[in-house]
Design a protein around this motif. Sequence first.
Motif, PDB file in Angstrom:
ATOM      1  N   LEU A 273      43.794  52.857  48.913  1.00  0.00           N
ATOM      2  CA  LEU A 273      43.335  54.003  47.885  1.00  0.00           C
ATOM      3  C   LEU A 273      44.112  55.300  48.568  1.00  0.00           C
ATOM      4  N   PHE A 274      43.745  55.520  49.781  1.00  0.00           N
ATOM      5  CA  PHE A 274      43.927  56.693  50.203  1.00  0.00           C
ATOM      6  C   PHE A 274      45.598  57.092  50.065  1.00  0.00           C
ATOM      7  N   ALA A 275      46.283  56.131  50.664  1.00  0.00           N
ATOM      8  CA  ALA A 275      47.693  56.089  50.568  1.00  0.00           C
ATOM      9  C   ALA A 275      48.422  56.136  49.310  1.00  0.00           C
ATOM     10  N   SER A 276      47.757  55.753  48.301  1.00  0.00           N
ATOM     11  CA  SER A 276      48.132  56.079  46.713  1.00  0.00           C
ATOM     12  C   SER A 276      47.898  57.398  46.563  1.00  0.00           C
ATOM     13  N   THR A 277      46.611  57.919  46.953  1.00  0.00           N
ATOM     14  CA  THR A 277      46.179  59.454  46.666  1.00  0.00           C
ATOM     15  C   THR A 277      47.227  60.526  47.252  1.00  0.00           C
ATOM     16  N   VAL A 278      47.634  60.203  48.289  1.00  0.00           N
ATOM     17  CA  VAL A 278      48.692  61.018  49.069  1.00  0.00           C
ATOM     18  C   VAL A 278      49.794  61.391  48.028  1.00  0.00           C
ATOM     19  N   THR A 279      50.164  60.176  47.350  1.00  0.00           N
ATOM     20  CA  THR A 279      51.369  60.477  46.694  1.00  0.00           C
ATOM     21  C   THR A 279      51.063  60.786  45.237  1.00  0.00           C
TER      22      THR A 279
END
Length: 330
Positions: A273-279
Amino acid sequence: MFRVLLLVCVAASVTTGVPVYEATPLNSHIIEFPGGDGQMHVVDLSEPPDMEVLYEIQRNPANNLYLLFTRRNPDTAQTLIMNNEDSIRYSYYNPNLETVVIAHGWLSNQNTDINAAIRTVYLQKKDVNVIVLDWRRLAMSGYVTAATGVPNVGRGLGQFLRFLNRVTGASFRNMHLIGFSLGAHLVGNAGRELGGDIARVTGLDPAGPLWHYNSNRISAADAVYVEAIHTDGGVLGLGIGTEVAHADFFPNGGNSQPGCLTGICDHNRAWELFASTVTHNHLIANKCESSWQLTWNSCRGTDQLPLGNDDIRKFGIGMYRVNTGRRYPF
């Protein structure tokens, strides 16, 4: 496959200052906990830690790997060495850019999926310094030994960042430390070593076993802004599952995640989830006024805060819930 059977533990200390933890007799001290290999491993929480490994970690915080990735070297790391100024000066490290540090969890190393996933989205998004902390010397030990040594590795990371600051002038207020599972408590201790001056600390489903009543766990005192993303909490969860930070996010209630059938999947969903929200910066959470609202998905407050993202000046306080999808980008 059974899940975690014990989460309540107490901490004691030995004269060396290295914490040692014991399981309470309320339930079995045998649990299963996931490693970076994607498998569940049987752990005896009552086993004594390997003191030889712990003394080595305590004596030499420089024995971890600090691997630098930038847009000039997005795939091949440069090794930064504590107390070796030339390793910094002759690297691509740019003190004028943000510095993002990633710390993996148990039975993991620099090649574990979380590192590549978060490193890639950051470097695609903007020009930053990404430092992957490889603490495998301790992380590949038994769980009790690894958990016991985490505070010392965290303090070592803090000392490394102080060295980086001294050599380059890089500001602590331009640094974001991100840790998964045991790595969440590690980066918390790194921030604490620096007096809470780090801009932001993010704990991705901070590990639960041996940490619920542990004074060395990640806390709001560790940085200007500390957040935690809880994806596998609850009585049978692998994560700590309770408020530990300025802002605590509980996606889908924080216990089980859409599309997941195992605890490993729920636990790993925090860094996914975190990696997705960076984008995308698309998961906007609602503030919850009570645990009841959090559990029953009735958080309707007007106070909203994005889960994750790359905003180093982000700030918020309280419990937040956001509901997500089953698949990327969630």
